[in-house]
Every structure is written in structure tokens, then in C-alpha cells.
Design a protein around this motif. Structure first.
Motif, short mmCIF file in Angstrom:
data_model
loop_
_atom_site.label_atom_id
_atom_site.label_comp_id
_atom_site.label_asym_id
_atom_site.label_seq_id
_atom_site.Cartn_x
_atom_site.Cartn_y
_atom_site.Cartn_z
N GLY A 2 -18.40 2.36 0.98
CA GLY A 2 -18.41 3.22 -0.14
C GLY A 2 -16.99 2.67 -0.94
O GLY A 2 -16.45 1.75 -0.48
N SER A 3 -16.61 3.18 -2.24
CA SER A 3 -15.64 2.64 -2.99
C SER A 3 -14.19 3.49 -2.44
O SER A 3 -14.55 4.68 -1.87
CB SER A 3 -15.70 2.92 -4.42
OG SER A 3 -16.00 4.23 -4.58
N PHE A 4 -13.15 3.03 -2.86
CA PHE A 4 -11.84 3.84 -2.56
C PHE A 4 -11.76 4.90 -3.62
O PHE A 4 -11.67 4.82 -4.78
CB PHE A 4 -10.67 2.95 -2.63
CG PHE A 4 -10.74 1.90 -1.34
CD1 PHE A 4 -10.71 2.39 0.13
CD2 PHE A 4 -10.99 0.28 -1.35
CE1 PHE A 4 -10.52 1.30 1.04
CE2 PHE A 4 -11.43 -0.26 -0.47
CZ PHE A 4 -10.82 0.09 0.49
N SER A 5 -11.07 6.19 -3.18
CA SER A 5 -10.86 7.19 -3.84
C SER A 5 -9.17 7.00 -4.38
O SER A 5 -8.77 6.15 -3.77
CB SER A 5 -10.79 8.55 -3.18
OG SER A 5 -10.10 8.63 -2.16
N ILE A 6 -8.81 7.96 -5.22
CA ILE A 6 -7.55 7.76 -5.60
C ILE A 6 -6.66 8.04 -4.71
O ILE A 6 -5.33 7.46 -4.68
CB ILE A 6 -7.27 8.58 -6.87
CG1 ILE A 6 -5.74 8.46 -7.48
CG2 ILE A 6 -7.74 10.05 -6.32
CD1 ILE A 6 -5.76 7.35 -8.29
N ALA A 10 -3.49 5.70 -3.54
CA ALA A 10 -2.05 6.51 -3.66
C ALA A 10 -1.25 6.13 -2.27
O ALA A 10 -0.20 5.78 -2.08
CB ALA A 10 -2.34 7.74 -3.57
N ILE A 11 -2.01 6.08 -1.02
CA ILE A 11 -1.58 5.88 0.05
C ILE A 11 -1.25 4.35 0.51
O ILE A 11 0.04 3.98 0.84
CB ILE A 11 -2.76 6.17 1.37
CG1 ILE A 11 -2.47 7.71 1.49
CG2 ILE A 11 -2.04 5.82 2.73
CD1 ILE A 11 -3.75 8.35 2.32
N VAL A 12 -1.85 3.51 -0.21
CA VAL A 12 -1.73 2.17 -0.17
C VAL A 12 -0.43 1.61 -1.03
O VAL A 12 0.52 1.01 -0.33
CB VAL A 12 -2.80 1.18 -0.90
CG1 VAL A 12 -2.49 -0.22 -1.13
CG2 VAL A 12 -4.04 1.42 0.31
N LEU A 13 -0.30 2.27 -2.35
CA LEU A 13 0.78 2.39 -2.95
C LEU A 13 2.32 2.62 -2.21
O LEU A 13 3.42 2.01 -2.40
CB LEU A 13 0.68 2.94 -4.15
CG LEU A 13 2.03 2.89 -5.36
CD1 LEU A 13 2.15 1.44 -5.78
CD2 LEU A 13 1.58 3.97 -6.32
N ALA A 14 2.11 3.93 -1.49
CA ALA A 14 3.29 4.59 -0.89
C ALA A 14 3.59 3.62 0.20
O ALA A 14 4.91 3.53 0.79
CB ALA A 14 2.81 5.76 -0.31
N VAL A 15 2.64 2.89 1.10
CA VAL A 15 2.97 2.11 2.31
C VAL A 15 3.46 0.83 1.45
O VAL A 15 4.53 0.27 2.10
CB VAL A 15 1.66 1.62 2.85
CG1 VAL A 15 2.07 0.45 3.84
CG2 VAL A 15 1.23 2.95 3.68
N VAL A 16 3.31 0.22 0.31
CA VAL A 16 3.86 -1.04 -0.21
C VAL A 16 5.13 -0.81 -0.74
O VAL A 16 6.17 -1.48 -0.39
CB VAL A 16 2.65 -1.45 -1.26
CG1 VAL A 16 3.59 -2.59 -2.14
CG2 VAL A 16 1.64 -2.18 -0.78
N LEU A 17 5.37 0.47 -1.16
CA LEU A 17 6.69 0.76 -1.83
C LEU A 17 7.67 0.98 -0.66
O LEU A 17 8.78 0.78 -0.63
CB LEU A 17 6.76 2.35 -2.64
CG LEU A 17 6.17 2.04 -4.00
CD1 LEU A 17 6.13 3.44 -4.57
CD2 LEU A 17 6.95 0.98 -4.83
#
Length: 59
Positions: A2-6, A10-17
Motif C-alpha cells: 500500500g501507500s504511505f499515510s501522513i 511525519a515519522i520519516v521527517l522526524a527521524v531526518v530532523l
């Protein structure tokens, strides 16, 4: 799968930050942009010089 949800994004963005920090990402993007500009200028300069032989005389 399936596709990724919001929430996934958000978790990916938090990890990158967390990994790179808030100040490091704009610096990284600026470095990438300047690299692309230098590459384009190199390509343009290569096209301008393509009408010359290696010793600088016009063909």
C-alpha cells in the motif's frame, strides 16, 4: 504494502530532523544547488569551447 499515510511521512521527517538537525538540511540543500549550478556552467562552457582544438585555435 500500500501507500504511505501522513503518519509514515511525519515519522520519516522526524527521524531526518533528528539525524541531520534543523540547520544542516538548508546547508545541504544549498550545497546541492551550487553543485548543480556549477555542473550546468561546466556543460555550457564545454559547449562554447567545442569549436576549438586543444591548442586554442579555431577549427
Amino acid at each position: 504494502m500500500g501507500s504511505f499515510s501522513i503518519w509514515h511521512w511525519a515519522i520519516v521527517l522526524a527521524v531526518v530532523l533528528l539525524l541531520f538537525g534543523r540547520g544542516k538540511i538548508p546547508q545541504l540543500m544549498g550545497d546541492i544547488a551550487s553543485g548543480i549550478k556549477n555542473f550546468k556552467n561546466g556543460i555550457k562552457d564545454g559547449d562554447d569551447a567545442s569549436g576549438q582544438d586543444p591548442h586554442g585555435a579555431d577549427v
